[in-house]
Design a protein around this motif. Structure first.
Motif, PDB file in Angstrom:
ATOM      1  N   TYR A 193       0.857  -1.181   0.000  1.00  0.00           N
ATOM      2  CA  TYR A 193       0.000   0.000   0.000  1.00  0.00           C
ATOM      3  C   TYR A 193       0.893   1.230   0.000  1.00  0.00           C
ATOM      4  CZ  TYR A 193      -3.694  -3.265   1.270  1.00  0.00           C
ATOM      5  OH  TYR A 193      -4.572  -4.321   1.284  1.00  0.00           O
ATOM      6  N   ALA A 194       0.519   2.231  -0.789  1.00  0.00           N
ATOM      7  CA  ALA A 194       1.372   3.400  -0.960  1.00  0.00           C
ATOM      8  C   ALA A 194       0.565   4.684  -0.813  1.00  0.00           C
ATOM      9  CB  ALA A 194       2.054   3.370  -2.325  1.00  0.00           C
ATOM     10  N   VAL A 195       1.176   5.653  -0.151  1.00  0.00           N
ATOM     11  CA  VAL A 195       0.648   7.011  -0.071  1.00  0.00           C
ATOM     12  C   VAL A 195       1.791   7.939  -0.453  1.00  0.00           C
ATOM     13  CG1 VAL A 195      -0.264   8.829   1.411  1.00  0.00           C
ATOM     14  CG2 VAL A 195      -1.045   6.473   1.715  1.00  0.00           C
ATOM     15  N   MET A 196       1.618   8.667  -1.558  1.00  0.00           N
ATOM     16  CA  MET A 196       2.656   9.586  -2.023  1.00  0.00           C
ATOM     17  C   MET A 196       2.168  11.015  -1.861  1.00  0.00           C
ATOM     18  SD  MET A 196       4.856   9.605  -5.560  1.00  0.00           S
ATOM     19  CE  MET A 196       3.440   9.863  -6.614  1.00  0.00           C
ATOM     20  N   VAL A 197       3.032  11.841  -1.279  1.00  0.00           N
ATOM     21  CA  VAL A 197       2.692  13.233  -1.000  1.00  0.00           C
ATOM     22  C   VAL A 197       3.611  14.126  -1.810  1.00  0.00           C
ATOM     23  CG1 VAL A 197       2.433  14.993   0.789  1.00  0.00           C
ATOM     24  CG2 VAL A 197       2.008  12.589   1.331  1.00  0.00           C
ATOM     25  N   ASP A 210      -1.455  22.562   2.442  1.00  0.00           N
ATOM     26  CA  ASP A 210      -1.894  22.140   1.124  1.00  0.00           C
ATOM     27  C   ASP A 210      -0.823  21.260   0.489  1.00  0.00           C
ATOM     28  OD1 ASP A 210      -4.241  23.638   1.307  1.00  0.00           O
ATOM     29  OD2 ASP A 210      -3.226  25.441   0.633  1.00  0.00           O
ATOM     30  N   VAL A 211      -1.189  20.018   0.191  1.00  0.00           N
ATOM     31  CA  VAL A 211      -0.312  19.083  -0.500  1.00  0.00           C
ATOM     32  C   VAL A 211      -1.153  18.291  -1.491  1.00  0.00           C
ATOM     33  CG1 VAL A 211       1.362  18.848   1.388  1.00  0.00           C
ATOM     34  CG2 VAL A 211      -0.637  17.343   1.307  1.00  0.00           C
ATOM     35  N   HIS A 212      -0.491  17.608  -2.395  1.00  0.00           N
ATOM     36  CA  HIS A 212      -1.167  16.705  -3.313  1.00  0.00           C
ATOM     37  C   HIS A 212      -0.816  15.273  -2.916  1.00  0.00           C
ATOM     38  CE1 HIS A 212      -1.264  20.437  -5.713  1.00  0.00           C
ATOM     39  NE2 HIS A 212      -2.377  19.936  -6.210  1.00  0.00           N
ATOM     40  N   VAL A 213      -1.816  14.410  -2.918  1.00  0.00           N
ATOM     41  CA  VAL A 213      -1.647  13.053  -2.414  1.00  0.00           C
ATOM     42  C   VAL A 213      -2.077  12.052  -3.480  1.00  0.00           C
ATOM     43  CG1 VAL A 213      -2.228  11.431  -0.577  1.00  0.00           C
ATOM     44  CG2 VAL A 213      -2.103  13.867  -0.089  1.00  0.00           C
ATOM     45  N   PHE A 214      -1.325  10.942  -3.551  1.00  0.00           N
ATOM     46  CA  PHE A 214      -1.631   9.863  -4.491  1.00  0.00           C
ATOM     47  C   PHE A 214      -1.665   8.567  -3.691  1.00  0.00           C
ATOM     48  CE2 PHE A 214      -0.934   6.838  -7.900  1.00  0.00           C
ATOM     49  CZ  PHE A 214      -1.579   7.411  -8.989  1.00  0.00           C
ATOM     50  N   CYS A 215      -2.851   7.992  -3.494  1.00  0.00           N
ATOM     51  CA  CYS A 215      -3.013   6.761  -2.718  1.00  0.00           C
ATOM     52  C   CYS A 215      -3.295   5.608  -3.677  1.00  0.00           C
ATOM     53  CB  CYS A 215      -4.161   6.886  -1.716  1.00  0.00           C
ATOM     54  SG  CYS A 215      -3.921   8.183  -0.487  1.00  0.00           S
ATOM     55  N   VAL A 216      -2.525   4.536  -3.542  1.00  0.00           N
ATOM     56  CA  VAL A 216      -2.659   3.418  -4.462  1.00  0.00           C
ATOM     57  C   VAL A 216      -2.092   2.175  -3.786  1.00  0.00           C
ATOM     58  CG1 VAL A 216      -0.403   3.780  -5.546  1.00  0.00           C
ATOM     59  CG2 VAL A 216      -2.269   2.751  -6.886  1.00  0.00           C
ATOM     60  N   ASN A 258       6.163  -2.152  -9.361  1.00  0.00           N
ATOM     61  CA  ASN A 258       6.136  -1.817 -10.793  1.00  0.00           C
ATOM     62  C   ASN A 258       4.776  -1.270 -11.213  1.00  0.00           C
ATOM     63  OD1 ASN A 258       8.799  -2.558 -11.281  1.00  0.00           O
ATOM     64  ND2 ASN A 258       8.258  -4.704 -11.652  1.00  0.00           N
ATOM     65  N   ALA A 259       3.712  -1.865 -10.661  1.00  0.00           N
ATOM     66  CA  ALA A 259       2.369  -1.384 -10.997  1.00  0.00           C
ATOM     67  C   ALA A 259       2.157   0.024 -10.457  1.00  0.00           C
ATOM     68  CB  ALA A 259       1.322  -2.339 -10.433  1.00  0.00           C
ATOM     69  N   ILE A 260       2.649   0.274  -9.246  1.00  0.00           N
ATOM     70  CA  ILE A 260       2.522   1.612  -8.659  1.00  0.00           C
ATOM     71  C   ILE A 260       3.279   2.626  -9.500  1.00  0.00           C
ATOM     72  CG2 ILE A 260       3.154   3.019  -6.660  1.00  0.00           C
ATOM     73  CD1 ILE A 260       2.584   0.589  -4.904  1.00  0.00           C
ATOM     74  N   ALA A 261       4.484   2.272  -9.949  1.00  0.00           N
ATOM     75  CA  ALA A 261       5.272   3.174 -10.789  1.00  0.00           C
ATOM     76  C   ALA A 261       4.533   3.489 -12.081  1.00  0.00           C
ATOM     77  CB  ALA A 261       6.631   2.546 -11.080  1.00  0.00           C
ATOM     78  N   THR A 262       3.885   2.480 -12.674  1.00  0.00           N
ATOM     79  CA  THR A 262       3.139   2.692 -13.922  1.00  0.00           C
ATOM     80  C   THR A 262       1.945   3.612 -13.702  1.00  0.00           C
ATOM     81  OG1 THR A 262       3.808   0.507 -14.728  1.00  0.00           O
ATOM     82  CG2 THR A 262       1.893   1.536 -15.779  1.00  0.00           C
ATOM     83  N   MET A 263       1.222   3.412 -12.584  1.00  0.00           N
ATOM     84  CA  MET A 263       0.060   4.261 -12.305  1.00  0.00           C
ATOM     85  C   MET A 263       0.484   5.705 -12.068  1.00  0.00           C
ATOM     86  SD  MET A 263      -2.499   1.855 -10.012  1.00  0.00           S
ATOM     87  CE  MET A 263      -1.280   0.895  -9.127  1.00  0.00           C
ATOM     88  N   ILE A 264       1.599   5.882 -11.361  1.00  0.00           N
ATOM     89  CA  ILE A 264       2.099   7.247 -11.138  1.00  0.00           C
ATOM     90  C   ILE A 264       2.525   7.882 -12.454  1.00  0.00           C
ATOM     91  CG2 ILE A 264       3.922   8.594 -10.023  1.00  0.00           C
ATOM     92  CD1 ILE A 264       3.928   6.537  -7.783  1.00  0.00           C
ATOM     93  N   GLU A 265       3.145   7.068 -13.312  1.00  0.00           N
ATOM     94  CA  GLU A 265       3.637   7.586 -14.597  1.00  0.00           C
ATOM     95  C   GLU A 265       2.504   8.093 -15.476  1.00  0.00           C
ATOM     96  OE1 GLU A 265       6.820   6.086 -17.977  1.00  0.00           O
ATOM     97  OE2 GLU A 265       5.537   4.609 -16.982  1.00  0.00           O
ATOM     98  N   HIS A 266       1.354   7.435 -15.416  1.00  0.00           N
ATOM     99  CA  HIS A 266       0.229   7.813 -16.279  1.00  0.00           C
ATOM    100  C   HIS A 266      -0.688   8.849 -15.637  1.00  0.00           C
ATOM    101  CE1 HIS A 266       1.485   4.031 -18.251  1.00  0.00           C
ATOM    102  NE2 HIS A 266       0.981   4.590 -19.349  1.00  0.00           N
ATOM    103  N   ALA A 267      -0.391   9.309 -14.468  1.00  0.00           N
ATOM    104  CA  ALA A 267      -1.212  10.326 -13.819  1.00  0.00           C
ATOM    105  C   ALA A 267      -0.626  11.705 -14.105  1.00  0.00           C
ATOM    106  CB  ALA A 267      -1.254  10.072 -12.307  1.00  0.00           C
TER     107      ALA A 267
END
Length: 297
Positions: A123-127, A248-254, A259-268
């Protein structure tokens, strides 16, 4: 005045403190034995009922497990402009656009040479924190660090704040003091004074505890009740203050494989892609990151 030869001897003052304390403490054993004897005689005649809130409190003891559930183990991965090979150095300070920061994070997630890269489903949370100016960037990092103290971001906040004033301070060259240098004032606790202070301090603590017996049991219970109410009020006030957080921050939860997480981040789409100052933090865990998910929701 000349140097004088001296021999070590135990300080009389310390021995006097010890002897005065022993004048009282040596009688504690007998007093406690007598008190326990009197208590054993009174015990069968006394009747103490359970507190009215005890049953309600007992039913809520599972809340401890719920709280501990937020403390999950995992890994953090941070990208800031001040890491080697990441940001670019300019006259106004280090810069790193949001787009470049995210691209660097994607490259790192696909790094085949890092043996500590997590495997399996995570599980990943990117800020993402971004700002147009260095001043805004430093202020945002400090405000975020007060809520989520990520060490790398706290270091970046100090470096960004330093860059704000470097133009005024870089020409201020002071003469270095001679060696050795004075240190800040502190207790001169060298052995055997350190050990002696600890042991005699324990004796004095017993005296302080015995001196509290001037109050009756009823008075102690009354004081304990007042202390408990005060403590609960302080805890409630602190929790209220802690909950009043902002930023104020931007968050990406996935979740998924690395590798799948990297791909989802790449396409966002990257928010504020062209902002000159940014920092990214990625939190990974084998278990859901409920606290961070709710914190940044």
């Amino acid at each position: 005045m000349s140097w004088q030869h001296s021999t070590l001897q135990w300080p009389t003052s310390l021995n006097r403190i010890h002897q005065q304390a022993c004048d009282v403490l040596n009688h504690v054993d007998g007093e406690m034995t007598a008190a326990n004897g009197r208590l054993s005689q009174v015990g069968p005649k006394a009747s103490f009922s359970q507190g009215t809130l005890s049953a309600d409190a007992l039913a809520l003891l599972s809340l401890r497990q719920q709280l501990d559930g937020f403390l999950v183990s995992g890994q953090q991965l941070c990208i800031t402009p001040y890491q080697f090979g990441i940001g670019n150095k300019k006259e106004t300070g280090h810069v790193l656009s949001s787009q470049n920061a995210i691209e660097q994070m994607i490259l790192k997630l696909r790094d085949p040479n890092d043996s500590k890269t997590p495997g399996g489903h995570v599980y990943a949370v990117m800020v993402l924190l971004s700002a147009r100016t260095l001043a805004e960037f430093a202020q945002s990092l400090q405000r975020f660090g007060a809520v989520v103290p990520i060490p790398q971001w706290q270091a970046a906040a100090r470096q960004a704040s330093s860059e704000l004033t470097i133009e005024q301070t870089k020409f201020d060259i002071r003469s270095a003091p001679l060696q050795p240098r004075f240190k800040a004032k502190q207790h001169l606790h060298t052995n055997p004074l350190r050990d002696t202070s600890s042991l005699l301090g324990s004796q004095l603590s017993q005296l302080e505890s015995l001196s509290s017996d001037k109050n009756t049991v009823v008075q102690k219970l009354e004081a304990l009740g007042i202390k408990r109410v005060s403590t609960l009020n302080n805890i409630k006030t602190s929790i209220t203050a802690l909950s009043q957080i902002s930023g104020d921050v931007h968050v990406f939860c996935v979740d998924g494989s690395i590798n799948a997480i990297a791909t989802m981040i790449e396409h966002a789409d990257v928010p504020n892609a062209n902002y000159a100052h940014s920092a990214v933090a990625l939190m990974l865990s084998d278990t859901p990151l409920d606290f961070f998910t709710e914190l940044f929701s």
